[in-house]
Design an enzyme around this catalytic site. Structure first.
Site, short mmCIF file in Angstrom:
data_model
loop_
_atom_site.label_atom_id
_atom_site.label_comp_id
_atom_site.label_asym_id
_atom_site.label_seq_id
_atom_site.Cartn_x
_atom_site.Cartn_y
_atom_site.Cartn_z
N GLY A 44 0.91 -1.13 -0.09
CA GLY A 44 -0.05 0.12 0.19
C GLY A 44 0.95 1.23 -0.07
O GLY A 44 1.82 1.09 0.70
N GLN A 49 2.81 10.18 1.23
CA GLN A 49 4.19 9.49 1.48
C GLN A 49 5.06 9.75 -0.06
O GLN A 49 6.35 9.53 0.28
CB GLN A 49 4.07 7.99 1.24
CG GLN A 49 3.45 7.32 2.53
CD GLN A 49 3.35 5.91 2.79
OE1 GLN A 49 2.49 5.19 2.27
NE2 GLN A 49 4.30 5.38 3.10
N CYS A 91 5.81 0.08 7.63
CA CYS A 91 5.57 1.18 6.99
C CYS A 91 6.89 1.54 5.94
O CYS A 91 7.66 1.77 6.39
CB CYS A 91 5.30 2.25 7.72
SG CYS A 91 4.48 3.97 6.76
N LEU A 92 6.51 1.86 4.57
CA LEU A 92 7.52 2.27 3.81
C LEU A 92 8.37 3.57 4.08
O LEU A 92 9.41 3.57 3.83
CB LEU A 92 7.13 2.31 2.38
CG LEU A 92 6.83 0.93 1.39
CD1 LEU A 92 6.00 1.45 0.41
CD2 LEU A 92 7.88 0.07 1.52
N HIS A 133 -4.22 1.38 7.81
CA HIS A 133 -2.95 2.01 7.71
C HIS A 133 -2.89 3.43 6.74
O HIS A 133 -2.39 4.31 7.04
CB HIS A 133 -2.06 0.75 7.37
CG HIS A 133 -0.54 1.43 7.34
ND1 HIS A 133 0.22 1.11 8.28
CD2 HIS A 133 -0.05 2.14 6.51
CE1 HIS A 133 1.51 1.70 7.98
NE2 HIS A 133 1.38 2.29 6.84
N GLU A 134 -3.39 3.00 5.55
CA GLU A 134 -3.33 4.04 4.42
C GLU A 134 -4.05 5.21 4.68
O GLU A 134 -3.93 6.32 4.54
CB GLU A 134 -3.57 3.31 2.78
CG GLU A 134 -2.64 2.02 2.73
CD GLU A 134 -1.11 2.47 2.70
OE1 GLU A 134 -0.84 3.64 2.74
OE2 GLU A 134 -0.29 1.55 2.94
N HIS A 137 -2.61 7.58 6.94
CA HIS A 137 -1.55 8.30 6.32
C HIS A 137 -2.36 9.88 5.55
O HIS A 137 -1.74 10.99 5.83
CB HIS A 137 -1.04 7.70 5.07
CG HIS A 137 0.30 7.00 5.47
ND1 HIS A 137 1.30 7.63 5.98
CD2 HIS A 137 0.31 5.55 5.29
CE1 HIS A 137 2.13 6.54 6.31
NE2 HIS A 137 1.67 5.23 5.83
NI NI Z 1 2.67 3.26 5.78
#
Ligand code: NI
Length: 161
Positions: A44, A49, A91-92, A133-134, A137
């Site tokens: 995701g 991000q 998380c990226l 999660h997304e 963000h």
């Molecule tokens: Ni994330």
């Protein structure tokens, strides 16, 4: 086009995002975000991000079938369903620690697709977790923000090490 992924503690990751406007630029951003997510690799990726503070995220939870199943969610509205569960998340934008985060095991999401269509679906399992999660963000909330102060300190030290 691959986009640079912002990393915590970049302040843009803590901002609430504005409604997305569906136009050619947004479609191009969605395509680039999917490419960036697959290359990372991740499951995701949310627009903030990559430094774009608009309400859109992409996701692919279809790896079990072996076929790509890219999804794009524009201006999503989230409704929490089911039970609270605790599970590991990475998380990226926070490379390193995988932390246990409390989530709901089912969600209902309403969103606009890239053709402007109104969508409405219920998700469970990994997809439900990924969506929460997304969605976080888009409101400037990171996994770190959902940890106890003690767990947050440990995770932050791991990222900054
Ligand atoms: Ni994330």
């Amino acid at each position: 086009m691959l986009l640079p992924i912002l990393r915590w503690p970049d302040p843009r990751l803590s901002q609430s995002c504005a409604p997305a406007v569906l136009d050619a630029d947004l479609r191009s951003l969605a395509k680039d975000m999917l490419e960036t997510m697959y290359a990372a690799p991740g499951r995701g990726l949310a627009a903030p991000q990559v430094g774009r503070l608009v309400r859109m995220f992409v996701m692919d939870v279809g790896w079990k079938t072996g076929e790509p199943a890219p999804m794009v969610f524009v201006n999503p509205e989230l409704e929490l369903l089911g039970d609270r569960i605790l599970g590991p998340e990475g998380c990226l934008s926070i490379p390193g620690p995988v932390t246990d985060v409390e989530r709901n095991d089912q969600v209902r999401l309403r969103w606009t697709d890239l053709d402007g269509g109104a969508q409405d679906a219920t998700f469970d399992g990994f997809a439900a977790i990924c969506i929460q999660h997304e969605f976080d963000h888009l409101n400037g909330i990171l996994t770190l923000d959902r940890l106890s102060p003690e767990a947050r300190s440990v995770a932050e030290a791991e990222v900054l090490a």
